[in-house]
Design an enzyme around this catalytic site. Structure first.
Site, PDB file in Angstrom:
ATOM      1  N   SER A  36      -5.146   0.280   3.662  1.00  0.00           N
ATOM      2  CA  SER A  36      -4.776  -0.260   2.353  1.00  0.00           C
ATOM      3  C   SER A  36      -5.125   0.659   1.193  1.00  0.00           C
ATOM      4  O   SER A  36      -4.499   0.584   0.132  1.00  0.00           O
ATOM      5  CB  SER A  36      -5.441  -1.631   2.144  1.00  0.00           C
ATOM      6  OG  SER A  36      -6.838  -1.534   2.321  1.00  0.00           O
ATOM      7  N   HIS A  91     -10.315  -2.224  -4.407  1.00  0.00           N
ATOM      8  CA  HIS A  91      -9.325  -1.194  -4.068  1.00  0.00           C
ATOM      9  C   HIS A  91      -8.898  -0.438  -5.331  1.00  0.00           C
ATOM     10  O   HIS A  91      -9.028  -0.953  -6.444  1.00  0.00           O
ATOM     11  CB  HIS A  91      -8.082  -1.822  -3.439  1.00  0.00           C
ATOM     12  CG  HIS A  91      -8.235  -2.121  -1.985  1.00  0.00           C
ATOM     13  ND1 HIS A  91      -9.080  -3.106  -1.516  1.00  0.00           N
ATOM     14  CD2 HIS A  91      -7.643  -1.575  -0.876  1.00  0.00           C
ATOM     15  CE1 HIS A  91      -9.007  -3.163  -0.193  1.00  0.00           C
ATOM     16  NE2 HIS A  91      -8.153  -2.243   0.215  1.00  0.00           N
TER      17      HIS A  91
END
Length: 309
Positions: free
Chosen positions: A63, A288
């Site tokens: 990811s 993230h």
């Protein structure tokens, strides 16, 4: 990887054992942990600046590569953005063929196994592939569960290190062990890439700076106990050091994304951070990179491509 006979198989097993032992030894040294942001040494036959322009590029990864929630999402199953770092690198290098098969949640197993509608990632690597970037290992060592566990434990001792105590309860740091056990998996991936694309330039991309590099905290924006911030920072540095070592063993180049993102971690103000906290304020998955973070990682890859060694 196949071997010609029992002798070669034994040699391969011994080599993997030595490398795993080397990773374990390296991760036990504080000085080597700090080295995870040092410049990489020259390895393997790279190409000069500009070589990769107009060539075939394949991006493998999890990811942190795919860019979940970053506009525009072009693959809902893998949470893949057209503004992730591989897409930005491909646009800059003017490649003639580009395949981004990165997928949110991928581990090294997904290099050989399908993940939903995403086929085995290694299937994208072919004999005419010139450039491969690989960013993998975070899910193998348990990024997601570590964050959830440490957040849940923080209320037990906000000024202490309940997370470090939890993972070290057996007398051995389980997170260091996880990294050591991930090393041969990443090694296997890189050997498979090399076997499929013998002439490709392979770049192993490290993970960006998630927490303050000075060890400070920012509870409750990031809900970890005060002394767990430096513990988790060092754990990420150990992961990156392992990736650097495995890249070197395989004649690949390591791309440092930690150094370029220091000062823009989850704890910074929204305007200054390139990594979103557990409750993002910019389009990105929790913990993230946002679009700015992906752009910085792209520049790190581009800078690495321009270096001759």
């Amino acid at each position: 990887m196949s071997y010609g006979g029992p002798s070669q198989g034994a040699q391969g097993s011994a080599r993997r054992h030595r490398r795993k032992a080397a990773v374990a030894a390296a991760l036990g040294g504080c000085a080597l942990v700090a080295a995870s942001t040092a410049p990489a040494a020259a390895h393997g036959g790279g190409h000069g600046p500009g070589h990769d322009r107009g060539t075939s590029y394949v991006a493998l990864g999890d990811s942190y590569t795919s860019g979940p929630a970053i506009p525009t999402q072009v693959d809902a199953d893998c949470a893949r953005s057209d503004h992730n770092y591989p897409s930005l690198v491909a646009a800059d290098r003017e490649v003639t063929a580009f395949r981004d098969v990165s997928c949110s949640g991928a581990t090294t197993a997904q290099m050989w196994q399908a993940q939903g509608t995403n086929g085995p990632q290694l299937d994208a690597v072919r004999g005419d592939t010139d450039l491969v970037t690989v960013q993998i290992g975070g899910n193998d060592m348990g990024f997601g569960s570590i964050i959830a566990t440490c957040a849940a434990l923080s209320s037990k001792d906000l000024t202490g290190d309940p997370c470090r105590q939890y993972y070290g309860a057996s007398g051995t740091d389980q997170l260091v062990l996880n990294i050591v056990e991930t090393a041969p998996k990443v090694d296997k991936v890189l050997r498979a890439v090399r076997a499929r694309a013998p002439h490709a330039r392979i770049l192993v991309v490290g993970y960006p700076d998630l927490l303050p590099d000075d060890g400070s905290g920012c509870y409750p924006t990031v809900p970890f106990a005060a002394k767990d911030f430096p513990y988790l920072r060092d754990t990420e540095k150990r992961l990156n050091l392992m990736l650097r070592l495995v890249a070197a063993w395989n004649g690949a180049r390591y791309v440092d994304t930690y150094g370029p993102t220091v000062g823009h971690d989850m704890c910074k103000a929204p305007a200054d951070r390139w990594i979103e906290p557990l409750r993002p304020t910019s389009p990105a998955a929790p913990a993230h990179p946002n679009a700015k973070g992906e752009a910085v990682m792209a520049q790190a890859v581009l800078d690495r491509l321009e270096r001759r060694s």
